[in-house]
Design a protein around this motif. Structure first.
Motif, PDB file in Angstrom:
ATOM      1  N   VAL A  11     -25.523  37.990 -14.410  1.00 41.66           N
ATOM      2  CA  VAL A  11     -26.888  38.382 -14.088  1.00 41.66           C
ATOM      3  C   VAL A  11     -26.990  38.659 -12.588  1.00 41.66           C
ATOM      4  O   VAL A  11     -26.220  38.121 -11.793  1.00 41.66           O
ATOM      5  N   SER A  61     -29.768  38.559  -9.467  1.00 41.17           N
ATOM      6  CA  SER A  61     -31.087  38.089  -9.051  1.00 41.17           C
ATOM      7  C   SER A  61     -31.153  38.113  -7.529  1.00 41.17           C
ATOM      8  O   SER A  61     -30.131  38.242  -6.853  1.00 41.17           O
ATOM      9  N   ILE A  65     -34.567  45.251  -9.333  1.00 46.60           N
ATOM     10  CA  ILE A  65     -34.557  44.048 -10.167  1.00 46.60           C
ATOM     11  C   ILE A  65     -35.825  43.982 -11.006  1.00 46.60           C
ATOM     12  O   ILE A  65     -35.772  43.719 -12.206  1.00 46.60           O
ATOM     13  N   THR A  66     -36.956  44.250 -10.397  1.00 47.57           N
ATOM     14  CA  THR A  66     -38.222  44.234 -11.140  1.00 47.57           C
ATOM     15  C   THR A  66     -38.213  45.268 -12.259  1.00 47.57           C
ATOM     16  O   THR A  66     -38.614  44.982 -13.387  1.00 47.57           O
ATOM     17  N   ASP A  80     -35.480  44.404 -15.076  1.00 47.72           N
ATOM     18  CA  ASP A  80     -35.688  43.107 -15.731  1.00 47.72           C
ATOM     19  C   ASP A  80     -36.599  43.267 -16.941  1.00 47.72           C
ATOM     20  O   ASP A  80     -37.797  43.048 -16.881  1.00 47.72           O
ATOM     21  N   ASP A  96     -37.628  37.671 -16.746  1.00 46.44           N
ATOM     22  CA  ASP A  96     -37.177  36.350 -16.299  1.00 46.44           C
ATOM     23  C   ASP A  96     -36.759  36.314 -14.826  1.00 46.44           C
ATOM     24  O   ASP A  96     -36.282  35.305 -14.333  1.00 46.44           O
ATOM     25  N   ARG A 150     -34.378  37.956 -13.497  1.00 54.70           N
ATOM     26  CA  ARG A 150     -32.944  38.226 -13.389  1.00 54.70           C
ATOM     27  C   ARG A 150     -32.632  39.449 -14.245  1.00 54.70           C
ATOM     28  O   ARG A 150     -33.315  39.718 -15.218  1.00 54.70           O
ATOM     29  N   VAL A 151     -31.601  40.163 -13.865  1.00 59.33           N
ATOM     30  CA  VAL A 151     -31.187  41.334 -14.623  1.00 59.33           C
ATOM     31  C   VAL A 151     -29.827  41.042 -15.242  1.00 59.33           C
ATOM     32  O   VAL A 151     -28.834  40.868 -14.534  1.00 59.33           O
ATOM     33  N   GLU A 202     -29.086  44.540 -19.741  1.00 62.77           N
ATOM     34  CA  GLU A 202     -30.323  45.183 -19.296  1.00 62.77           C
ATOM     35  C   GLU A 202     -30.010  46.340 -18.349  1.00 62.77           C
ATOM     36  O   GLU A 202     -30.641  47.386 -18.390  1.00 62.77           O
TER      37      GLU A 202
END
Length: 138
Positions: A63, A65, A87-88, A91, A95, A97-98, A102
């Motif tokens: 992941v 983050s 990331i936004t 995601d 959560d 985190r990517v 994803e």
């Protein structure tokens, strides 16, 4: 347009050198042509995203983050803002985190927008046109 800009930022951030990427938006697409046939297929693009994810996942936990980029997480500089936006955007489950799936298997709006003839591959001309579009956004 927002998704295109976020995707472009991601490609720029994950390029082999930040300076080269900042000067040449979409440079990663040039490198994505793994078999050097002059086209970037969707599979080659996905492989590029996998390589980008591997570079971004600094602790190899599967992941990405902001915690992996403590200085950038606290910064308001453009690179930090781009990372936060990526990331936004990526995601999907919210959560913070990517996950690899994803990122790598997620939507590819940059590819879709560049693929003007909708043949599932990007020609050099399509990549150049996309690069010109991204340059004009600077």
């Amino acid at each position: 347009m927002k998704i295109l800009i976020l995707s472009a930022c991601l490609i720029m951030m994950a390029a082999s050198t930040a300076q080269a990427a900042a000067r040449t938006p979409g440079a990663g697409l040039d490198k994505a042509d793994a078999n050097h046939d002059g086209y970037v297929t969707r599979d080659e693009f996905k492989a590029l995203r996998a390589a980008q994810f591997a570079r971004l996942d600094r602790n190899d936990d599967g992941v990405v983050s902001l915690s992996e980029f403590p200085r950038l997480a606290k910064s308001t500089r453009s690179k930090a803002q781009a990372l936060k936006a990526v990331i936004t955007h990526a995601d999907r489950d919210g959560d913070g985190r990517v996950a690899r799936a994803e990122f790598v298997d997620g939507p590819a709006p940059l590819f879709d927008r560049a693929d003007r003839d909708h043949d599932g591959r990007l020609s050099r001309e399509e990549v150049a046109a996309l690069r010109d579009q991204l340059e004009s956004l600077k």
